[in-house]
Design an enzyme around this catalytic site. Sequence first.
Site, PDB file in Angstrom:
ATOM      1  N   ASP A 205       0.834  -1.203   0.000  1.00 29.22           N
ATOM      2  CA  ASP A 205       0.000   0.000   0.000  1.00 29.22           C
ATOM      3  C   ASP A 205       0.874   1.261   0.000  1.00 29.22           C
ATOM      4  OD1 ASP A 205      -2.780   1.017   0.349  1.00 29.22           O
ATOM      5  OD2 ASP A 205      -1.956   1.880   2.179  1.00 29.22           O
ATOM      6  N   GLU A 262       1.641  -0.589  -4.984  1.00 28.32           N
ATOM      7  CA  GLU A 262       0.709   0.478  -5.300  1.00 28.32           C
ATOM      8  C   GLU A 262       1.476   1.773  -5.116  1.00 28.32           C
ATOM      9  OE1 GLU A 262      -3.147   3.003  -3.911  1.00 28.32           O
ATOM     10  OE2 GLU A 262      -1.540   2.415  -2.566  1.00 28.32           O
TER      11      GLU A 262
HETATM   12  C1  GLC Z   1      -4.159   3.086  -0.694  1.00 28.36           C
HETATM   13  C2  GLC Z   1      -5.398   2.252  -0.620  1.00 28.36           C
HETATM   14  C3  GLC Z   1      -6.530   3.130  -0.198  1.00 28.36           C
HETATM   15  C4  GLC Z   1      -6.220   3.698   1.161  1.00 28.36           C
HETATM   16  C5  GLC Z   1      -4.880   4.390   1.171  1.00 28.36           C
HETATM   17  C6  GLC Z   1      -4.396   4.634   2.576  1.00 28.36           C
HETATM   18  O1  GLC Z   1      -4.236   4.062  -1.664  1.00 28.36           O
HETATM   19  O2  GLC Z   1      -5.623   1.610  -1.831  1.00 28.36           O
HETATM   20  O3  GLC Z   1      -7.754   2.459  -0.199  1.00 28.36           O
HETATM   21  O4  GLC Z   1      -7.216   4.613   1.533  1.00 28.36           O
HETATM   22  O5  GLC Z   1      -3.888   3.627   0.562  1.00 28.36           O
HETATM   23  O6  GLC Z   1      -3.970   3.445   3.174  1.00 28.36           O
END
Ligand code: GLC
Length: 547
Positions: A205, A262
């Site tokens: 994340d 991500e």
């Molecule tokens: C990422 C996740 C999202 C979350 C954020 C904070 O972007 O995909 O859903 O709100 O991180 O953890």
Amino acid sequence: MTAHDADWWRDAVVYQVYIRSFADGNGDGTGDIAGLRGRLDHLARLGVDAIWINPWYPSPLADGGYDVADYRAINPMFGDTAQAEALITEAHERGIRVVLDIVPNHHSDDHAWFRAALAAGPGSPERERYVFRDGRGADGSEPPNNWISMFGGSAWERVPDGQWYLHLFDVRQPDVNWEHPEVRADFEETLRFWFDRGIDGFRVDVANSMVKQPGLPDIEPGVNDVQDGTHPYLDRDGVHEIFRSWRAIGDAYDPPRVFVAEAWVPDPERLARYLRPDELQTAFSFNFLTAAWLADDLRSNIDDAIAENTAVGAPATWVLSNHDVCRHPSRLSRKPEAGRGWNLDDVLDLPSDPELGLRRARAATLLMLALPGTAYVYQGEEFGLPEAEDIPVDRLDDPTWTLSGHTLRGRDGCRVPLPWAAGEPAFGFSGGADAEPWLPQPEVFARHAADVQEADPDSVLRLYTDALALRRAHPALGGGTLTWRDSPEGTLAFDRTGDDGESGFTALVNVSSAPVSLPEDAEVMLTSGPLTPRDEVPADTAVWLRS
Ligand code: GLC
């Protein structure tokens, strides 16, 4: 699954399970592990190689579980560790690998360490694990700097003793201090904990925000506000060293465990740095997701992702939807507009044509699944689900709604519980029980329910199943390379060559507004929609051809 499959992640199709909304096994209106176990056969029939499960750890769910209170346990709302282990085994029995979500930028404010930090007070070792600072101004009543939370408002929260803590996301998501050896060691223990339980990898994340610039300087427009290495908390070069250590941990397992980042890093060259051979294996190419439905934009983003990833030996990772963005049939139901974003709030005021959106979504799927590399499918897209655009505001759960001062609806519209059976209460989400689903489902979901889709030979589900089966069987698909063909203005056409040098596959995607002819001698294998009576490819349609 055999050892030969150690490179499975190079061309896998991974299905994203937003567990809260996938399937409810205990009839309480919230998805859970039991529900997921009960639907594994759906995923096996669909033909995916792996699942990625959004955070299922104990959490107050201030940000849908991305506020983790304990990384090495299961939220009782979703099940327990024994059920998690059973799920991993049952998925593996079906040849489906399991990827979990790790959230390394922040904890929940319910995490034991954060509670200890609050109790221990300023200057304590407990506070060192987070980013606590004194405020600015004579009485310290101004936040330590001008950083803004991703959900809106200041990124700082003041605690009763007068100090402030950093939260780049929700106020209940305190950022951890990655300079602290205990933070590093604890996340490494979490990786091993789940790897030891047989999981195959982690989605990381916000992989680009963990490291902060010493001194925490203000953000100055035009000086340090872009992700080129100068931004004080996005894409700082220091993150790479963390991922090298994670890679070494994953590589020590047999088969090696894998990561997908991500990281919303717009420059594909900088994104590819996360994928150097001793770092993470894959990272979402979000520029493909955010590209306008225009041939030039799609093509240039595809080219850039492939070129930069190839330079570091990594596959590209394609995705059209996830739990953070407006579902793609609803995005694509609006005319392509430069400068518009990919969240519901960015496009809500534009006129929408749902039939057009679904037609384009089907074409986009055949485009994505024909590209070299790995692809992610977000739960419900195989049913052609649209975004739920009119959830009553008193049911909205995303912190974006509150933190934006009730101006942005946020991401709930793509997180609505799945419809499994059109005629049952809650469209079968709770297995026949009539519990109220945690987010209301729009009436249109009846048309998209799994049982309706299964019975319809022209359904989106059939398209996904056929495409995934062909992708698996065709030696030119999956890994390998792409060669563009000349094609009419506003269309994309490319030949594919697989990892073993096999070819014989061509994709044609008509993104223009007029029909185009098929290439000479082409034999149609699959189309995203009907051809014209003259066997032309209509607008917003894709075809897979034997060539
Ligand atoms: C990422 C996740 C999202 C979350 C954020 C904070 O972007 O995909 O859903 O709100 O991180 O953890």
